[in-house]
Design an enzyme around this catalytic site. Structure first.
Site, PDB file in Angstrom:
ATOM      1  N   ARG A  56      -6.923 -17.806  -9.859  1.00 49.29           N
ATOM      2  CA  ARG A  56      -8.417 -17.325  -9.999  1.00 49.29           C
ATOM      3  C   ARG A  56      -7.932 -15.473  -9.828  1.00 49.29           C
ATOM      4  NH1 ARG A  56      -8.628 -15.575  -4.760  1.00 49.29           N
ATOM      5  NH2 ARG A  56      -7.947 -16.996  -3.201  1.00 49.29           N
ATOM      6  N   VAL A  96      -9.872 -11.134  -4.612  1.00 47.46           N
ATOM      7  CA  VAL A  96     -10.658 -10.029  -3.988  1.00 47.46           C
ATOM      8  C   VAL A  96     -10.031  -8.636  -4.208  1.00 47.46           C
ATOM      9  CG1 VAL A  96     -11.526  -9.062  -1.850  1.00 47.46           C
ATOM     10  CG2 VAL A  96     -11.484 -11.508  -2.222  1.00 47.46           C
ATOM     11  N   GLU A 110       2.013 -15.689  -4.665  1.00 52.21           N
ATOM     12  CA  GLU A 110       2.105 -15.114  -3.175  1.00 52.21           C
ATOM     13  C   GLU A 110       3.286 -15.484  -2.679  1.00 52.21           C
ATOM     14  OE1 GLU A 110      -1.238 -15.648  -0.744  1.00 52.21           O
ATOM     15  OE2 GLU A 110      -2.652 -14.794  -2.234  1.00 52.21           O
ATOM     16  N   HIS A 121      -5.103 -14.832   9.256  1.00 48.36           N
ATOM     17  CA  HIS A 121      -4.641 -15.182   7.949  1.00 48.36           C
ATOM     18  C   HIS A 121      -5.584 -14.613   7.009  1.00 48.36           C
ATOM     19  CE1 HIS A 121      -1.488 -17.663   9.680  1.00 48.36           C
ATOM     20  NE2 HIS A 121      -2.524 -18.064  10.484  1.00 48.36           N
ATOM     21  N   LYS A 180       2.483 -27.315   8.058  1.00 46.21           N
ATOM     22  CA  LYS A 180       1.315 -26.891   7.220  1.00 46.21           C
ATOM     23  C   LYS A 180       0.480 -27.910   6.547  1.00 46.21           C
ATOM     24  CE  LYS A 180       1.987 -22.650   5.085  1.00 46.21           C
ATOM     25  NZ  LYS A 180       2.535 -21.826   4.185  1.00 46.21           N
TER      26      LYS A 180
END
Length: 451
Positions: A292, A295, A276, A236, A159
């Site tokens: 932050r 959504v 997450e 993703h 990654k």
């Protein structure tokens, strides 16, 4: 000194969301906009509006000198960055604070730490959060990668340390392909993010994506507001989010929540954040922290009753958290559908003029959107044009209400992904909450074969 005027350094539905929260608090707003957004809803409603550049985001919404100039001209004493654009740019946060303007967001050092996935993983481990087995930091050589992969066991995931969205990410099933795929990931990462650094993690076969909403006041106090399940994803990118997750128990929520709260207290984290995780076989594995508002924050608002944007503004103003962990009670179930201006089968972008618009209504139905009849959806930005958030006393009631609301939702003049969500609700796995992060792409592939 209390915040009196907020410059909103964003656009679309999140800019409108911030404007509404500010006005309800008696705070004036300043909209900044590109020439393409001159007739945007948040621009029309804000107390002041300032054009900061041409349509391209890099010349407008990412133009830091123009935004700071707009703040100074309008005498804004705070800046809210929303999500995306500059919301996780620690240099922007530092510049804002250097100009004696309040930054409605986390401390710049926390944005910096959590913005680098390698450093974030090390920090999370030090704070006691569970990690996916993998490299302790950036991979320095192919030899190191081979040794680690043998220890962890194949398949492994290479990654990018910076960025996201699936770029600079490669699954390695076979040791013979490791060197080549590692180089590909590094090349992609450098092209996309200007940083070739990569790291390694154990590849989880069928995990869910579960994230916890957190808040801190920057003074050592922190809370979590439960989790959201965002496992229905395409490339993703999240498509459908719900709270609480149908996959975890109250004990798992309480245990993981307590671990997260202690980590945020130890960090002295300030403002809104999201931790997450990948979740598989009863285990959580930290993947990243978003520093932050998200959504999908409305589903958390629906099941907790707290206004998260209002809380962001309060904390930026130096106020303590307005609630304690004992005050956080999850009630009922909420689901958010992201509505994009895209073809529901090919996902080709479909910007255009809104010639018919009717958002659904009724009890516990919320539509976050900056659309209106006659509005021209520009082709320059993210394709999300609305979020439909529905609440029910339980998941079954929520799904029924969501199905009804989707049937009422009218957006004419362009293709949208409303039909995609309607088809998803017909599926037994979705109805049962039985899905993981790979489910949607497999289902879409099956739909294409059937057609």
């Amino acid at each position: 000194m209390a915040i009196k005027k907020i410059l909103i350094a964003n656009r679309g539905e999140i800019a409108l969301r911030i404007h509404r929260a500010a006005h309800e608090m008696g705070i004036k707003t300043v909209a900044v906009h590109s020439t393409a957004d001159e007739m945007a809803m948040h621009v029309r409603l804000a107390d002041e509006a300032i054009c900061i550049g041409p349509p391209s985001a890099k010349d407008s919404y990412l133009n830091i000198p123009a935004i700071i100039s707009a703040a100074e001209i309008s005498h804004a004493d705070a800046i809210h960055p929303g999500y995306g654009f500059l919301s996780e740019n620690e240099k922007f946060a530092e510049i804002v604070e250097a100009h004696d303007i309040k930054w409605i967001g986390p401390k710049p050092e926390h944005i910096n730490t959590m913005g680098d996935k390698v450093r974030a993983k090390v920090t999370a481990g030090n704070l006691g959060l569970p990690l996916v087995p993998g490299s302790p930091g950036a991979l320095s050589s192919v030899e190191e990668a081979k040794r680690l992969a043998d220890e962890i066991g194949y398949p492994v995931l290479i990654k990018a340390a910076s960025g996201g969205g699936g770029r600079g990410m490669k699954v390695v099933d076979d040791p013979a392909n490791l060197e080549n795929l590692m180089q590909q990931a590094s090349t992609e990462a450098e092209a996309a993010f200007g940083d070739p650094t990569v790291y390694m993690e154990k590849y989880l076969a069928n995990p869910r994506h579960i994230e916890f909403q957190v808040f801190g006041d920057g003074k050592g106090n922190a809370v979590h507001l439960g989790e959201r399940d965002c496992s229905l994803q395409r490339r993703h990118q999240k498509v459908f989010e719900e709270a609480p997750s149908p996959a975890i128990t109250e004990k798992q929520r309480a245990d993981m929540g307590a671990t997260i709260v202690k980590a945020m207290q130890d960090m002295q984290y300030r403002g809104a954040g999201t931790i997450e995780f990948l979740y598989e076989n009863g285990e959580f594995y930290f993947i990243e922290m978003n520093t932050r508002i998200q959504v999908e924050h409305p589903v958390t608002e629906a099941v907790t009753g707290f206004d998260l944007v209002r809380e962001q503004i309060r904390i930026a103003d130096g106020e303590p958290l307005s609630f304690t962990q004992d005050d956080v009670k999850l009630t009922g179930h909420a689901i958010e559908c992201r509505i994009n201006a895209e073809h529901p089968e090919t996902f080709a972008p479909s910007p255009g003029k809104v010639i018919g618009y009717h958002p659904p209504g009724g009890m516990h139905v919320r539509t976050d959107s900056a659309l209106y009849h006659g509005y021209q959806v520009p082709p320059y930005y993210d394709s999300m044009i609305a979020k439909l958030i529905v609440y029910g006393s339980n998941r079954e009631n929520c799904l029924r209400r969501l199905n009804r609301a989707l049937g009422e939702f009218v957006i004419e003049g362009m293709h949208t992904t409303i039909p995609l969500h309607q088809k998803l609700l017909e599926n037994e796995d979705v109805q049962a909450g039985n899905y993981d992060i790979k489910w949607l792409e497999k289902w879409l592939a099956e739909q294409n074969q059937a057609d």
